[in-house]
Design an enzyme around this catalytic site. Sequence first.
Site, short mmCIF file in Angstrom:
data_model
loop_
_atom_site.label_atom_id
_atom_site.label_comp_id
_atom_site.label_asym_id
_atom_site.label_seq_id
_atom_site.Cartn_x
_atom_site.Cartn_y
_atom_site.Cartn_z
N GLU A 130 16.79 34.64 -18.68
CA GLU A 130 16.75 33.80 -17.49
C GLU A 130 18.01 34.02 -16.64
O GLU A 130 19.00 34.58 -17.11
CB GLU A 130 16.67 32.32 -17.91
CG GLU A 130 15.47 31.98 -18.81
CD GLU A 130 14.12 31.94 -18.07
OE1 GLU A 130 13.96 32.63 -17.04
OE2 GLU A 130 13.21 31.25 -18.56
N ASP A 138 9.46 39.39 -26.67
CA ASP A 138 9.84 38.00 -26.94
C ASP A 138 8.72 37.24 -27.64
O ASP A 138 7.59 37.72 -27.77
CB ASP A 138 10.24 37.29 -25.64
CG ASP A 138 9.31 37.63 -24.48
OD1 ASP A 138 8.13 37.94 -24.72
OD2 ASP A 138 9.77 37.58 -23.32
N HIS A 143 13.54 36.86 -14.02
CA HIS A 143 13.81 37.16 -15.44
C HIS A 143 13.08 38.43 -15.88
O HIS A 143 12.04 38.79 -15.34
CB HIS A 143 13.52 35.97 -16.36
CG HIS A 143 12.09 35.65 -16.60
ND1 HIS A 143 11.66 34.39 -16.98
CD2 HIS A 143 10.96 36.40 -16.56
CE1 HIS A 143 10.36 34.42 -17.15
NE2 HIS A 143 9.90 35.62 -16.90
N ASN A 165 11.53 33.97 -11.06
CA ASN A 165 12.98 33.71 -10.96
C ASN A 165 13.80 34.96 -11.27
O ASN A 165 15.01 34.88 -11.44
CB ASN A 165 13.38 32.57 -11.89
CG ASN A 165 13.18 32.91 -13.37
OD1 ASN A 165 12.67 33.98 -13.70
ND2 ASN A 165 13.57 32.01 -14.25
P1 PGA Z 1 3.37 37.18 -15.63
O1 PGA Z 1 4.80 36.95 -16.25
O2 PGA Z 1 3.01 38.60 -15.93
O3 PGA Z 1 2.47 36.21 -16.35
O4 PGA Z 1 3.48 36.92 -14.16
C1 PGA Z 1 5.80 37.89 -16.01
C2 PGA Z 1 7.09 37.47 -16.65
O5 PGA Z 1 7.35 36.26 -16.77
O6 PGA Z 1 7.88 38.36 -17.02
#
Ligand code: PGA
Length: 240
Positions: A142, A67, A137, A135
């Site tokens: 999302e 992304d 994702h 959450n």
């Molecule tokens: P993070 O993010 O590795 O910074 O915890 C993970 C994600 O949002 O997929």
Amino acid sequence: MNIIKVKNYEAMSKKALELVIHQLNMKEDSTLGLATGSTPVGLYQQLIVAHKNRYISFKDVKTFNLDEYIGLDRNHPESYFSFMNRHLFEHIDISEDNINLPNNDINRLEEDVKAYNDLLSKNTIDLQILGIGTNGHIGFNEPGTPFEQETFIVDLDMKTREDNARFFDSIDSVPKQAITMGIKNIMKANHILLLASGANKAEAIKKMVDGPVDITHPASVLQLHPNCTVIVDEAAASQL
Ligand code: PGA
């Protein structure tokens, strides 16, 4: 799902390194799916060391990132393009032509979505590295994203923006949208490697592993993948 529990972040990164090295040993011209965020940084550091010690080469490796933010110039320090250069690409022998991230030109977003999706449909990812949001994702898919979703423009959840605010001056500076591979693109990978560390991920990991497969928790779709490995540290595995 093959769940590997390890002690801490460092052990998670080392175990992930073993799997990536195994993949590159099996196939020098592997296609890797890459993630950003704090979780894979330790793995990337280990990959750089392994490369400097001549254990692995990225000369024939192709990469696709999950992304990119919309509304940040690619050269902004917090764009995922800059992140990947800083944390991995500028330290290894990968060819620039083999690096793929979604474009995020606000004047031609629809074309950028289509171009990235077309590229993904022409390439098979051998090993897809994933983190997980608090959450649930994966990529920036999302909660509520259909499992059939391909590359698209997503409105980021408030929770995601709050979680990522640590990289910006204030929550107001965190982009509100991103372009992301869809769940369908992610599920096409031959092997998925999801990494999680820390107590703030424990609930998301519990729901991913033991919860119903449901769009309210996107990572739960991985229960349906035939070859998914999860490396979790003790804190992230504390509810399993
Ligand atoms: P993070 O993010 O590795 O910074 O915890 C993970 C994600 O949002 O997929």
